[in-house]
Design an enzyme around this catalytic site. Structure first.
Site, PDB file in Angstrom:
ATOM      1  CB  SER A  70      56.242  32.119  47.868  1.00 38.68           C
ATOM      2  OG  SER A  70      56.837  33.100  48.677  1.00 38.68           O
TER       3      SER A  70
ATOM      4  CE1 TYR B 243      52.159  41.319  49.046  1.00 36.42           C
ATOM      5  CE2 TYR B 243      50.822  39.475  48.253  1.00 36.42           C
ATOM      6  CZ  TYR B 243      52.030  39.976  48.698  1.00 36.42           C
ATOM      7  OH  TYR B 243      53.120  39.143  48.789  1.00 36.42           O
TER       8      TYR B 243
ATOM      9  NE  ARG C 197      54.787  41.859  44.294  1.00 33.43           N
ATOM     10  CZ  ARG C 197      53.553  42.094  44.708  1.00 33.43           C
ATOM     11  NH1 ARG C 197      52.663  42.552  43.858  1.00 33.43           N
ATOM     12  NH2 ARG C 197      53.193  41.869  45.960  1.00 33.43           N
TER      13      ARG C 197
ATOM     14  CG  HIS D 273      60.121  40.250  42.860  1.00 32.29           C
ATOM     15  ND1 HIS D 273      61.061  39.448  43.435  1.00 32.29           N
ATOM     16  CD2 HIS D 273      59.017  40.135  43.645  1.00 32.29           C
ATOM     17  CE1 HIS D 273      60.565  38.883  44.520  1.00 32.29           C
ATOM     18  NE2 HIS D 273      59.316  39.271  44.661  1.00 32.29           N
TER      19      HIS D 273
ATOM     20  NE  ARG E 122      53.666  45.087  47.003  1.00 33.59           N
ATOM     21  CZ  ARG E 122      54.579  44.299  47.582  1.00 33.59           C
ATOM     22  NH1 ARG E 122      55.755  44.117  47.018  1.00 33.59           N
ATOM     23  NH2 ARG E 122      54.325  43.681  48.716  1.00 33.59           N
TER      24      ARG E 122
ATOM     25  CD  GLN F  19      60.799  32.548  46.736  1.00 33.41           C
ATOM     26  OE1 GLN F  19      59.724  32.490  47.339  1.00 33.41           O
ATOM     27  NE2 GLN F  19      61.782  33.343  47.125  1.00 33.41           N
TER      28      GLN F  19
HETATM   29  C1  LIG Z   1      51.523  39.047  44.832  1.00 28.55           C
HETATM   30  C2  LIG Z   1      52.892  38.653  44.416  1.00 28.55           C
HETATM   31  C3  LIG Z   1      53.731  38.078  45.343  1.00 28.55           C
HETATM   32  C4  LIG Z   1      55.009  37.671  44.955  1.00 28.55           C
HETATM   33  N1  LIG Z   1      55.803  37.019  45.859  1.00 28.55           N
HETATM   34  C5  LIG Z   1      56.980  36.491  45.441  1.00 28.55           C
HETATM   35  C6  LIG Z   1      57.732  35.662  46.312  1.00 28.55           C
HETATM   36  O1  LIG Z   1      57.341  35.395  47.441  1.00 28.55           O
HETATM   37  N2  LIG Z   1      58.907  35.171  45.836  1.00 28.55           N
HETATM   38  C7  LIG Z   1      59.370  35.442  44.582  1.00 28.55           C
HETATM   39  O2  LIG Z   1      60.438  34.961  44.202  1.00 28.55           O
HETATM   40  N3  LIG Z   1      58.651  36.209  43.744  1.00 28.55           N
HETATM   41  C8  LIG Z   1      57.476  36.719  44.121  1.00 28.55           C
HETATM   42  N4  LIG Z   1      56.721  37.444  43.258  1.00 28.55           N
HETATM   43  C9  LIG Z   1      57.186  37.618  41.870  1.00 28.55           C
HETATM   44  C10 LIG Z   1      56.670  36.466  40.994  1.00 28.55           C
HETATM   45  O3  LIG Z   1      57.324  35.267  41.313  1.00 28.55           O
HETATM   46  C11 LIG Z   1      56.906  36.735  39.509  1.00 28.55           C
HETATM   47  O4  LIG Z   1      58.239  37.100  39.304  1.00 28.55           O
HETATM   48  C12 LIG Z   1      55.974  37.818  38.958  1.00 28.55           C
HETATM   49  O5  LIG Z   1      54.697  37.727  39.530  1.00 28.55           O
HETATM   50  C13 LIG Z   1      55.869  37.683  37.456  1.00 28.55           C
HETATM   51  O6  LIG Z   1      55.115  38.721  36.933  1.00 28.55           O
HETATM   52  P1  LIG Z   1      53.550  38.620  36.578  1.00 28.55           P
HETATM   53  O7  LIG Z   1      52.827  38.715  37.870  1.00 28.55           O
HETATM   54  O8  LIG Z   1      53.341  39.784  35.698  1.00 28.55           O
HETATM   55  O9  LIG Z   1      53.328  37.284  35.894  1.00 28.55           O
HETATM   56  C14 LIG Z   1      55.461  37.884  43.623  1.00 28.55           C
HETATM   57  C15 LIG Z   1      54.599  38.485  42.711  1.00 28.55           C
HETATM   58  C16 LIG Z   1      53.325  38.858  43.087  1.00 28.55           C
HETATM   59  C17 LIG Z   1      52.426  39.467  42.062  1.00 28.55           C
END
Ligand SMILES: Cc1cc2nc3c(=O)[nH]c(=O)nc-3n(C[C@H](O)[C@H](O)[C@H](O)COP(=O)(O)O)c2cc1C
Length: 381
Positions: free
Chosen positions: A107, A25, A279, A276, A165, A128
């Protein structure tokens, strides 16, 4: 245990310690994962300028992000389900960030609640917000974040609907509702994770549970979120949120110059150039590739932050050189958390700080204020 020298070592250890469905995940991107990969690989395309025989003494990485003093310009990004990488994950990560002197962002989709995190920290953290259709629930979150003295609201703009995903579906994480024998097996072979999880009662979505109707488990959260994310969300709603919140506002998920200009007009305090973590829109540019254009367009009006693909202090320094005032790490701290709990998050921050300090020195700079494009030898963007 093999020495932990770089973020990749924490990833290797997390893979061994976190049940597969939760490791995947965190580790996956949407669809073909091309944007997820580009986030990391584009950093390697930027070359730094080696400088010698300049005074490298008295260095500091200290700076500010939205006016707050930070030990280095690296905040912990908001990540959903963090409490599934390690029991009480958000509380542990927030404590590690506080002790290190960098911001922690909680989050909306966290396991530990706003109140849980507030109970173990003294430094104000950032919250967030996902703007759900149920605006009463949104107001409930905003009021709780205010009560917890959160010092900035990070409004995520790039998730009006969910990118798919594949790994989550293959792991049956998204749906159907029940814990399958496969899940139980994946957990049973991670006894340390299970033991820690049994010590806590925080195993559900505590920002939502008891505050939004009918959300009781992973699956109901999934269907709730699938219908609650608001496809009609627009810039008008951003104005409304800004008014309700009344404090520092950071808009996260900007990847386009036109959107950056719109965000600057809202009077927000900062934007986060972000996809993101690869993602959402698969096939989009990496964040670092878009950063210079966005800084050029709005950097004089609004603070520009970035995230996506940062795996080292060298990466942070490249982002700062290209105009970011701050950065965020998602997976690097999640790997640390899954590998070693709070200690692992601290380790991730220490690794990045040390790499950043040495890299800055070898580029001939002593403080972040002096880091600019002059340290870049080659940049394809
Ligand atoms: C497991 C996971 C969960 C995430 N959940 C959120 C979230 O709840 N809210 C949000 O704004 N971004 C979320 N993101 C995006 C992260 O805030 C961020 O933009 C991203 O992880 C940055 O990339 P990196 O993992 O390569 O550092 C999530 C990312 C991951 C990996």
């Amino acid at each position: 245990m093999a020495p932990i020298l770089e973020i990749a070592d924490l990833k290797t250890l997390a893979r061994k310690r976190v049940p597969k469905l939760f490791f995947d995940y965190a580790d996956s991107g949407s669809y073909t994962e091309s944007t997820y990969r580009a986030n990391e690989s584009d950093f390697a395309r930027i070359k730094l300028r080696q400088r010698v025989l300049v005074d490298m003494s008295g260095r500091t990485l200290e700076t500010t992000m939205v006016g707050e003093k930070v030990k280095m310009p690296v905040a912990l990004a908001p990540t959903g389900l963090t409490g599934m990488q390690h029991a009480d994950g958000e509380m542990l990560a927030a404590k590690a960030a506080e002790e290190f002197g960098v911001p922690f962002t909680l989050s909306t989709m966290s396991i530990c609640s706003i109140e849980d995190v507030a109970s173990v920290t003294t430094r104000p953290f950032w919250f967030q917000l996902y703007v759900m259709r149920d605006r009463d629930f949104v107001m409930n979150l905003i009021e709780r974040a205010k009560a917890a003295r959160c010092s900035a609201l990070v409004l995520t703009a790039d998730l009006q609907l969910l990118g798919q995903r594949h790994k989550d579906i293959r792991n049956s994480l998204a749906a159907p509702p029940k814990l399958t024998p496969k899940h139980l097996y994946q957990m049973a072979i991670r006894p340390r994770w299970c033991w820690n999880m049994l010590q806590t009662n925080r195993r559900t979505f505590r920002n939502i549970h008891g505050h939004a109707k009918n959300v009781t488990d992973l699956s109901s959260l999934h269907s709730w979120t699938a219908e609650q994310f608001d496809p009609k969300l627009s810039w008008k709603d951003v104005e409304w949120i800004k008014k309700q919140w009344g404090g520092k506002l950071i808009i996260k998920g900007i990847l386009d110059v036109e959107d950056a200009k719109m965000a600057a007009k809202t009077g927000a305090d900062a934007i986060v150039v972000s996809n993101h973590g690869g993602r959402q829109l698969d096939g989009a540019h990496s964040s670092i590739a878009m950063l210079p254009k966005i800084v050029e367009a709005v950097g004089h009006k609004i603070e520009v932050h970035m995230d996506g693909g940062i795996r080292s202090g060298q990466d942070v320094l490249k982002a700062i050189a290209l105009g970011a005032k701050g950065t965020y790490i998602g997976r690097p701290f999640l790997y640390g958390l899954g590998a070693m709990g709070k200690e692992g998050v601290t380790k991730a921050l220490e690794i990045i700080a040390k790499e950043m300090d040495v890299t800055m020195a070898l580029c001939g700079k002593r403080q972040l204020a002096d880091v600019d494009k002059s340290i870049i030898a080659e940049c394809p963007f």
